[in-house]
Design a protein around this motif. Sequence first.
Motif, short mmCIF file in Angstrom:
data_model
loop_
_atom_site.label_atom_id
_atom_site.label_comp_id
_atom_site.label_asym_id
_atom_site.label_seq_id
_atom_site.Cartn_x
_atom_site.Cartn_y
_atom_site.Cartn_z
N UNK A 1 -23.14 -45.39 6.39
CA UNK A 1 -24.54 -45.23 6.78
C UNK A 1 -25.31 -46.49 6.38
N UNK A 2 -25.95 -47.12 7.36
CA UNK A 2 -26.81 -48.28 7.10
C UNK A 2 -28.25 -47.82 7.35
N UNK A 3 -28.96 -47.58 6.27
CA UNK A 3 -30.32 -47.07 6.37
C UNK A 3 -31.27 -48.17 6.82
N UNK A 4 -32.27 -47.82 7.59
CA UNK A 4 -33.27 -48.78 8.08
C UNK A 4 -33.98 -49.47 6.92
N UNK A 5 -34.07 -48.81 5.78
CA UNK A 5 -34.72 -49.39 4.60
C UNK A 5 -33.90 -50.52 3.98
N UNK A 6 -32.61 -50.65 4.39
CA UNK A 6 -31.80 -51.76 3.91
C UNK A 6 -30.54 -51.41 3.14
N UNK A 7 -30.43 -50.21 2.60
CA UNK A 7 -29.25 -49.87 1.82
C UNK A 7 -28.11 -49.39 2.72
N UNK A 8 -26.88 -49.53 2.21
CA UNK A 8 -25.69 -49.09 2.93
C UNK A 8 -24.85 -48.23 1.98
N UNK A 9 -24.36 -47.12 2.50
CA UNK A 9 -23.52 -46.21 1.72
C UNK A 9 -22.30 -45.86 2.56
N UNK A 10 -21.12 -45.88 1.93
CA UNK A 10 -19.89 -45.50 2.61
C UNK A 10 -19.22 -44.38 1.82
N UNK A 11 -18.75 -43.37 2.54
CA UNK A 11 -18.02 -42.27 1.91
C UNK A 11 -16.79 -41.97 2.76
N UNK A 12 -15.67 -41.77 2.09
CA UNK A 12 -14.46 -41.37 2.80
C UNK A 12 -14.25 -39.88 2.53
N UNK A 13 -14.54 -39.06 3.53
CA UNK A 13 -14.47 -37.61 3.36
C UNK A 13 -13.05 -37.15 3.04
N UNK A 14 -12.06 -37.86 3.52
CA UNK A 14 -10.68 -37.48 3.26
C UNK A 14 -10.25 -37.75 1.84
N UNK A 15 -11.01 -38.58 1.11
CA UNK A 15 -10.65 -38.93 -0.27
C UNK A 15 -11.59 -38.32 -1.31
N UNK A 16 -12.48 -37.42 -0.91
CA UNK A 16 -13.44 -36.88 -1.87
C UNK A 16 -12.79 -36.10 -2.99
N UNK A 17 -11.77 -35.34 -2.64
CA UNK A 17 -11.08 -34.54 -3.64
C UNK A 17 -9.61 -34.88 -3.60
N UNK A 18 -9.01 -34.84 -4.76
CA UNK A 18 -7.58 -35.11 -4.85
C UNK A 18 -6.82 -34.04 -4.07
N UNK A 19 -5.86 -34.48 -3.29
CA UNK A 19 -5.05 -33.52 -2.53
C UNK A 19 -4.24 -32.65 -3.50
N UNK A 20 -4.15 -31.41 -3.15
CA UNK A 20 -3.39 -30.47 -3.98
C UNK A 20 -2.35 -29.83 -3.09
N UNK A 21 -1.14 -29.77 -3.58
CA UNK A 21 -0.10 -29.08 -2.82
C UNK A 21 0.67 -28.19 -3.79
N UNK A 22 1.13 -27.11 -3.26
CA UNK A 22 1.92 -26.20 -4.07
C UNK A 22 3.35 -26.31 -3.60
N UNK A 23 4.21 -26.76 -4.47
CA UNK A 23 5.62 -26.91 -4.14
C UNK A 23 6.38 -25.83 -4.90
N UNK A 24 6.86 -24.86 -4.15
CA UNK A 24 7.58 -23.75 -4.80
C UNK A 24 9.06 -24.00 -4.86
N UNK A 25 9.51 -25.11 -4.28
CA UNK A 25 10.93 -25.41 -4.35
C UNK A 25 11.26 -26.02 -5.71
N UNK A 26 12.47 -25.89 -6.10
CA UNK A 26 12.91 -26.49 -7.36
C UNK A 26 14.06 -27.44 -7.07
N UNK A 27 14.02 -28.54 -7.71
CA UNK A 27 15.05 -29.54 -7.54
C UNK A 27 15.69 -29.78 -8.90
N UNK A 28 16.92 -29.37 -9.04
CA UNK A 28 17.60 -29.47 -10.33
C UNK A 28 17.83 -30.91 -10.74
N UNK A 29 17.80 -31.84 -9.79
CA UNK A 29 18.05 -33.24 -10.13
C UNK A 29 16.78 -33.98 -10.50
N UNK A 30 15.67 -33.36 -10.32
CA UNK A 30 14.39 -34.05 -10.61
C UNK A 30 14.04 -34.01 -12.06
#
Length: 162
Positions: A133-162
């Motif tokens: 957003x480039x406001x007419x008053x002169x300031x500029x703000x950028x936001x990345x909506x995809x990065x606002x919150x840390x992605x969370x995933x639920x992995x129910x699989x188990x890997x014995x080698x990990x």
Amino acid sequence: MTASLVTAAYELRCHLVTASAGWSLREGGHAVASDVELDCESDASGAWAVGDGVRSMVLGVFGYESAGVVRYEGANALGMYSAAPYLFARASSGESVHVALHVLDSGADIRLAGAVDAADVVEVEVSDTQVTARWAEGSTVTVNLGDLFESRSTDVSTDATA
């Protein structure tokens, strides 16, 4: 996901919507009320309602298809007549970005008088999930909506080698 970018009398609401095909999105502006009929209008890019010297306006900046005003009679404690402007869009399957400019004022802002155009207030650039957003008053703000919150995933699989 929603980010609100605010300056002076303006609020730019940026939404990242995840939906299946067939769902719709409606964004409402602030309701205004009066004991006399309200002055309400809409066009393809936005809608506004004015009552008792207060103007509520919502302008579609990106991703919206149409605008309108819902009106009520006898439904608001602040006045016999009330109304709220809104924007409408059909959500695409997957993710979509929608940006709207909200104004709640006395209607005296000459930058929004006459021909209503959000570009008089803010220039918006959307790239994937990033909104600048480039406001007419002169300031500029950028936001990345995809990065606002840390992605969370639920992995129910188990890997014995990990």
